[in-house]
Design a protein around this motif. Structure first.
Motif, mmCIF file in Angstrom:
data_model
loop_
_atom_site.group_PDB
_atom_site.id
_atom_site.type_symbol
_atom_site.label_atom_id
_atom_site.label_comp_id
_atom_site.label_asym_id
_atom_site.label_seq_id
_atom_site.Cartn_x
_atom_site.Cartn_y
_atom_site.Cartn_z
ATOM 1 N N HIS A 1 23.610 47.708 52.488
ATOM 2 C CA HIS A 1 23.869 46.623 53.430
ATOM 3 C C HIS A 1 23.847 45.265 52.745
ATOM 4 O O HIS A 1 24.529 44.338 53.184
ATOM 5 C CB HIS A 1 22.834 46.653 54.556
ATOM 6 C CG HIS A 1 22.984 47.841 55.458
ATOM 7 N ND1 HIS A 1 23.916 47.893 56.463
ATOM 8 C CD2 HIS A 1 22.331 49.033 55.494
ATOM 9 C CE1 HIS A 1 23.835 49.053 57.097
ATOM 10 N NE2 HIS A 1 22.885 49.763 56.525
ATOM 11 N N ARG A 2 23.063 45.116 51.699
ATOM 12 C CA ARG A 2 22.984 43.843 50.998
ATOM 13 C C ARG A 2 23.604 43.934 49.607
ATOM 14 O O ARG A 2 23.257 43.160 48.721
ATOM 15 C CB ARG A 2 21.521 43.391 50.911
ATOM 16 C CG ARG A 2 20.939 42.950 52.244
ATOM 17 C CD ARG A 2 19.479 42.574 52.129
ATOM 18 N NE ARG A 2 18.641 43.728 51.854
ATOM 19 C CZ ARG A 2 18.159 44.549 52.785
ATOM 20 N NH1 ARG A 2 18.455 44.341 54.057
ATOM 21 N NH2 ARG A 2 17.397 45.566 52.466
ATOM 22 N N GLY A 3 24.514 44.866 49.414
ATOM 23 C CA GLY A 3 25.194 45.004 48.136
ATOM 24 C C GLY A 3 26.339 44.014 47.996
ATOM 25 O O GLY A 3 26.795 43.412 48.968
ATOM 26 N N ALA A 4 26.788 43.834 46.767
ATOM 27 C CA ALA A 4 27.884 42.905 46.470
ATOM 28 C C ALA A 4 29.131 43.683 46.057
ATOM 29 O O ALA A 4 29.034 44.703 45.385
ATOM 30 C CB ALA A 4 27.476 41.945 45.349
ATOM 31 N N ILE A 5 30.280 43.185 46.469
ATOM 32 C CA ILE A 5 31.557 43.753 46.022
ATOM 33 C C ILE A 5 31.964 42.954 44.785
ATOM 34 O O ILE A 5 32.756 42.005 44.854
ATOM 35 C CB ILE A 5 32.615 43.680 47.134
ATOM 36 C CG1 ILE A 5 32.079 44.313 48.424
ATOM 37 C CG2 ILE A 5 33.895 44.391 46.706
ATOM 38 C CD1 ILE A 5 33.033 44.233 49.592
ATOM 39 N N THR A 6 31.407 43.316 43.656
ATOM 40 C CA THR A 6 31.540 42.515 42.440
ATOM 41 C C THR A 6 32.966 42.498 41.916
ATOM 42 O O THR A 6 33.402 41.495 41.345
ATOM 43 C CB THR A 6 30.581 43.054 41.357
ATOM 44 O OG1 THR A 6 29.302 43.302 41.934
ATOM 45 C CG2 THR A 6 30.440 42.068 40.226
ATOM 46 N N ALA A 7 33.705 43.587 42.078
ATOM 47 C CA ALA A 7 35.086 43.618 41.602
ATOM 48 C C ALA A 7 35.931 42.578 42.316
ATOM 49 O O ALA A 7 36.795 41.927 41.703
ATOM 50 C CB ALA A 7 35.669 45.016 41.795
ATOM 51 N N ARG A 8 35.702 42.365 43.596
ATOM 52 C CA ARG A 8 36.446 41.342 44.333
ATOM 53 C C ARG A 8 36.065 39.948 43.841
ATOM 54 O O ARG A 8 36.919 39.066 43.733
ATOM 55 C CB ARG A 8 36.165 41.467 45.829
ATOM 56 C CG ARG A 8 36.945 40.478 46.687
ATOM 57 C CD ARG A 8 36.614 40.636 48.151
ATOM 58 N NE ARG A 8 35.208 40.350 48.417
ATOM 59 C CZ ARG A 8 34.648 40.484 49.621
ATOM 60 N NH1 ARG A 8 35.377 40.927 50.635
ATOM 61 N NH2 ARG A 8 33.378 40.217 49.793
ATOM 62 N N MET A 9 34.782 39.756 43.538
ATOM 63 C CA MET A 9 34.345 38.464 43.016
ATOM 64 C C MET A 9 35.018 38.164 41.674
ATOM 65 O O MET A 9 35.453 37.032 41.418
ATOM 66 C CB MET A 9 32.831 38.458 42.845
ATOM 67 C CG MET A 9 32.260 37.131 42.367
ATOM 68 S SD MET A 9 30.550 37.247 41.834
ATOM 69 C CE MET A 9 30.752 38.187 40.328
ATOM 70 N N LEU A 10 35.141 39.176 40.796
ATOM 71 C CA LEU A 10 35.800 38.975 39.511
ATOM 72 C C LEU A 10 37.279 38.664 39.698
ATOM 73 O O LEU A 10 37.847 37.829 38.976
ATOM 74 C CB LEU A 10 35.616 40.209 38.636
ATOM 75 C CG LEU A 10 36.238 40.150 37.243
ATOM 76 C CD1 LEU A 10 35.749 38.933 36.476
ATOM 77 C CD2 LEU A 10 35.926 41.423 36.463
#
Length: 493
Positions: A103-112
């Motif tokens: 629930h509190r994870g990050a979508i890091t690929a989208r951020m990159l």
């Protein structure tokens, strides 16, 4: 090519040199380094005004340095009035973090992807994204090239008897990739799955064991006089068991719930296919293609294996079994697991929305947020006896699932030769050494999208690297001249 400048980052200079050589040019001059405090330093040494710039920078062991260096190089070329900037990223960093794991994870690929766009990139060329949906993260065009044609060509040219081989997926998340290669080579395919069991607490065994009769249309039919939907109770010891009808399931379900009876959730795992075949005289050949085995600490063991330090009625017990204080009957694994799954839940075991995440396709994804489990059950579906097996995935990072799948198809399925094939060879945590030590694995085949040190290549006796520089160079040439790249997705052999 005129009007083109190709820059090489520090992550994979060998691949960049090979690409430039195929294009008949040299990497453009750029001074890359670090300041004394660890900050990345970039200085473009040639004019890029009104030029098509291509920056070749793959992921590497120093993944964060590679990402930051790429972003700064893009920004420097943008400030130098480049006509267009294309990031050539054979292995896209953080591609496994393309969705929320909690629930509190990050979508890091989208951020990159957002960082690349802000830095000034106009186009992205990459290979075998971990999740193809990642192309939607970008506001710019993305060419997600495939290494499958090169892998298929290598198989045809280097594997003896490949026409009788079987392509195997080592997890449920990689079935689409496996079936694609199997269709290209016109081969059969199989799948290996591993269940992630919860730790089973000690459960006291009652006087009787509740079970449901399994029904199969190809097996011995149930007499018309008997109701097929009848719940029976097995009482007594294993040697002198008696079966009596407890209650018709369809009549009074509420009373069964109040009595804490096990509901039909146990039907899928109540009996193994071999047990069904023996109990009912089933002759369906499809059942024989389903093989189950035990994994203890990542390795396949015999069914009668007893881990050290465990006890049972005979002095031993395996993980997943529990006995009562009086050393009476042992609770079957399938029944205990079904009971626990309906009466308890652990945080982190479910994806958002409450359902299990069936898309996991790597050891990294499967291990996040989960405790290390000593024993698992592995299932293989397919026929590989006396055949060559290609275990395929998009990357090799950890070795656990590769070793487990290889040992299963060899020891349980009777496979002759095993090839572990992936596009990206990350080889983290000494995974290459562990796969080298596995007797069930004969060859490890990867492409050169990810940098592998020459020392590691020389030390390995099973590692084979396929060169994909021609694919990258051709995509750069077609993009520069405005030609279609669709032909690169289906290369002719």
């Amino acid at each position: 090519m005129r009007g083109v400048q190709i820059f090489s980052g520090t992550s994979h200079p060998i691949l960049a040199d090979m690409v430039c050589e195929r294009l008949g040019t040299q990497p453009a001059q750029a001074d890359l380094g670090k300041f004394s405090n660890g900050e990345t330093s970039v200085n473009i040494g040639v004019s890029v005004r009104n030029q098509d710039v291509y920056i070749v920078q793959s992921g590497s062991e120093k993944i964060n340095d590679s990402v930051m260096e790429l972003l700064i190089m893009i920004s420097a070329c943008k400030g130098g009035s480049a006509k267009s900037i294309t990031a050539v990223i054979p292995y896209f960093p953080y591609s496994r973090q393309s969705k929320k794991k909690s629930h509190r994870g990050a979508i890091t690929a989208r951020m990159l992807a957002n960082l690349l766009s802000v830095a000034g990139v106009d186009h992205v060329i990459t290979l075998d994204l971990h999740a193809s949906q990642m192309q939607g993260f970008f506001g710019k065009p993305v060419d997600n090239l495939f290494a499958e044609p090169f892998i298929a060509r290598w198989i045809r040219m280097n594997v003896p008897g490949w026409r009788e081989a079987v392509v195997v997926s080592k997890n449920a998340g990689g079935t689409k990739r496996v079936t694609s290669l199997a269709d290209t080579l016109k081969l059969n395919f199989g799948i290996v799955t591993t269940d992630r069991r919860r730790a089973k607490p000690n459960m006291a065994m009652t006087d009787s064991t509740v079970f449901f009769d399994s029904i199969d249309e190809d097996c011995t039919p149930v007499p018309k006089s008997e109701d097929p939907f009848v719940l029976r109770v097995q009482t007594g010891s294993n040697d002198h068991s008696q079966t009596e009808v407890l209650q018709n399931v369809s009549d009074n379900t509420d009373s069964l719930l109040s009595a804490n009876a096990l509901l039909p959730d146990i039907l899928p795992g109540a009996r193994r296919p071999s047990e069904l075949e023996a109990a009912h005289g089933c002759t369906d050949v499809r059942v024989r293609d389903v093989i189950t085995g035990r994994l203890v600490e990542g390795h396949l063991v015999d069914d009668d294996y007893h881990p050290a330090g465990s006890t049972s009625a005979s002095g031993h017990t395996t993980p997943g079994q529990a006995t009562n204080p009086d050393n009476s009957d042992v609770i079957p694994d399938s029944m205990a697991e079904s009971f626990i799954s309906t009466t308890s839940s652990l945080p982190g075991d479910h994806a958002l929305g409450g359902s299990f995440d069936a898309g996991e396709s790597s050891d990294e994804e499967g291990s996040i947020g989960r405790a290390v489990e000593r024993e698992k059950t592995i299932t293989f579906v397919g026929d590989v006896r006396d055949r060559t097996v290609f275990i395929v995935d998009d990357m090799i990072d950890k070795s656990g699932s590769w070793v487990a799948a290889a040992e299963t198809v060899v020891k349980k399925g009777g496979a002759k030769t095993v090839y572990c094939i992936a596009t990206h060879g990350l080889f983290g945590d000494k995974s290459l050494e562990q796969m080298e030590a596995c007797e069930a694995i004969d060859y490890i085949v990867v492409t050169n999208t990810f940098p592998i040190s020459p020392q590691m290549v020389k030390k390995s006796k099973k590692l084979i690297i396929i060169d994909i520089s021609s694919l990258i160079s051709e995509s750069i040439r077609r993009h520069h001249y405005g030609e279609s790249v669709s032909a690169l997705f289906h290369l002719n052999d």
